[in-house]
Design a protein around this motif. Structure first.
Motif, short mmCIF file in Angstrom:
data_model
loop_
_atom_site.label_atom_id
_atom_site.label_comp_id
_atom_site.label_asym_id
_atom_site.label_seq_id
_atom_site.Cartn_x
_atom_site.Cartn_y
_atom_site.Cartn_z
N LYS A 3 70.97 78.02 76.38
CA LYS A 3 72.14 78.29 75.56
C LYS A 3 73.37 78.56 76.42
O LYS A 3 74.49 78.50 75.95
N LYS A 4 73.16 78.88 77.68
CA LYS A 4 74.28 79.14 78.58
C LYS A 4 74.95 77.83 78.99
O LYS A 4 76.05 77.82 79.49
N LYS A 5 74.27 76.75 78.80
CA LYS A 5 74.79 75.45 79.20
C LYS A 5 75.89 75.01 78.24
O LYS A 5 75.74 75.10 77.04
N ARG A 6 76.98 74.54 78.76
CA ARG A 6 78.13 74.17 77.93
C ARG A 6 78.45 72.68 77.99
O ARG A 6 79.39 72.23 77.38
N LEU A 7 77.66 71.94 78.75
CA LEU A 7 77.93 70.52 78.93
C LEU A 7 76.59 69.78 79.02
O LEU A 7 75.73 70.17 79.81
N ILE A 8 76.43 68.74 78.24
CA ILE A 8 75.20 67.94 78.30
C ILE A 8 75.35 66.92 79.42
O ILE A 8 76.39 66.25 79.53
N GLU A 9 74.32 66.82 80.25
CA GLU A 9 74.33 65.85 81.34
C GLU A 9 73.06 65.00 81.24
O GLU A 9 72.11 65.37 80.56
N LYS A 10 73.05 63.89 81.95
CA LYS A 10 71.92 62.97 81.90
C LYS A 10 70.60 63.68 82.20
O LYS A 10 69.58 63.41 81.56
N GLU A 11 70.63 64.63 83.13
CA GLU A 11 69.41 65.32 83.56
C GLU A 11 68.80 66.18 82.43
O GLU A 11 67.65 66.56 82.49
N ASP A 12 69.59 66.49 81.43
CA ASP A 12 69.10 67.31 80.31
C ASP A 12 68.23 66.52 79.34
O ASP A 12 67.51 67.10 78.53
N GLU A 50 77.10 73.89 65.26
CA GLU A 50 76.53 73.16 66.39
C GLU A 50 76.32 74.06 67.59
O GLU A 50 76.86 75.16 67.68
N SER A 51 75.50 73.57 68.54
CA SER A 51 75.20 74.29 69.77
C SER A 51 74.83 73.26 70.83
O SER A 51 74.72 72.06 70.54
N PHE A 52 74.59 73.75 72.04
CA PHE A 52 74.10 72.85 73.10
C PHE A 52 72.84 72.13 72.62
O PHE A 52 72.70 70.92 72.76
N GLU A 53 71.95 72.90 71.99
CA GLU A 53 70.66 72.33 71.56
C GLU A 53 70.83 71.26 70.49
O GLU A 53 70.19 70.21 70.54
N THR A 54 71.70 71.51 69.51
CA THR A 54 71.86 70.53 68.42
C THR A 54 72.54 69.26 68.92
O THR A 54 72.19 68.16 68.50
N MET A 55 73.49 69.41 69.83
CA MET A 55 74.19 68.24 70.34
C MET A 55 73.31 67.44 71.31
O MET A 55 73.33 66.22 71.32
N VAL A 59 72.34 63.49 70.83
CA VAL A 59 72.46 62.45 71.86
C VAL A 59 71.11 61.78 72.08
O VAL A 59 71.00 60.55 72.13
N GLN A 60 70.06 62.59 72.17
CA GLN A 60 68.71 62.06 72.39
C GLN A 60 68.32 61.10 71.26
O GLN A 60 67.78 60.03 71.50
N VAL A 78 80.72 61.55 75.74
CA VAL A 78 82.14 61.69 75.42
C VAL A 78 82.31 62.15 73.97
O VAL A 78 83.15 62.99 73.65
N ALA A 79 81.47 61.61 73.09
CA ALA A 79 81.57 61.95 71.66
C ALA A 79 81.06 63.36 71.36
O ALA A 79 81.66 64.09 70.56
N TYR A 80 79.94 63.76 71.97
CA TYR A 80 79.27 64.99 71.55
C TYR A 80 79.51 66.21 72.42
O TYR A 80 79.38 67.34 71.94
N ASN A 81 79.88 66.04 73.68
CA ASN A 81 80.13 67.23 74.51
C ASN A 81 81.26 68.12 73.98
O ASN A 81 81.16 69.34 74.07
#
Length: 197
Positions: A3-12, A50-55, A59-60, A78-81
């Motif tokens: 939940k501390k994560k604020r940006l989705i990256e490929k590695e996620d 929304e949250s990091f988890e929902t976004m 994306v997934q 670009v759309a969901y971050n």
């Protein structure tokens, strides 16, 4: 998923072959996670916070359905971050859900500018929603979109009050054609408090 994560990256992201095998269970867990983040307001409006988890899940799922690989991934990020809360805000997808297409069109035609009339009341303090700046959510002819992306930007004092749990917090729309408020439950407040730093 942090939940501390604020940006989705490929590695996620989970590799697509593994996601295909675990998709059913992952989606089931997401439904449970989102349960207290969904707030109905009046007969037609529903806020999905929304949250990091929902976004990340969104994306997934888009990659799973469209199978566009890395090129699609960049578009999805670009759309969901921008819809991942930054630690000092709440972000909601607001949907006006009306099954009948004629009734839906008539309603949306009457509520132009509704995205400017959304608020959260924390104790006695009003926080006006800020619509996502990507596109206009009301057309030139005054018709509102059935999907709106809304930011509630809170200051440190408001965040501290929000986290108290037992405080009176309301969510509302004050449009002349659609005026409703609802009180957040303790479960809503606990779930949404996790979005703050």
């Amino acid at each position: 998923m942090s939940k501390k994560k604020r940006l989705i990256e490929k590695e996620d992201l989970i590799p697509s072959d593994i996601y295909s095998k675990t998709r059913r269970q992952t989606r089931k867990e997401l439904v449970e996670f989102k349960k207290d983040r969904r707030i109905a307001l009046g007969p037609y409006a529903t806020f999905y916070f929304e949250s990091f988890e929902t976004m990340l899940a969104q994306v997934q799922e888009m990659l799973h359905i469209e199978k566009g690989g890395d090129e699609q991934l960049q578009d999805e990020l670009v759309a969901y971050n921008p819809l991942v809360p930054n630690g000092k805000e709440l972000i909601a997808t607001l949907m006006f859900e009306i099954d009948n297409p004629i009734s839906r069109a008539a309603f949306l035609g009457k509520v132009g500018g509704i995205e400017e009339k959304i608020f959260m009341k924390i104790d006695d303090e009003f926080v006006s929603a800020v619509p996502e700046a990507d596109v206009d959510r009301t057309s030139a002819d005054g018709k509102a979109s059935s999907v709106q992306f809304i930011h509630f930007k809170l200051n440190d004092d408001q965040i501290s009050k929000f986290k108290l749990i037992d405080l009176n917090i309301e969510l509302g729309i004050n449009h002349k054609e659609y005026a409703h408020t609802t009180k957040l439950t303790e479960a809503n407040i606990k779930a949404l408090s996790k979005d703050f730093i």
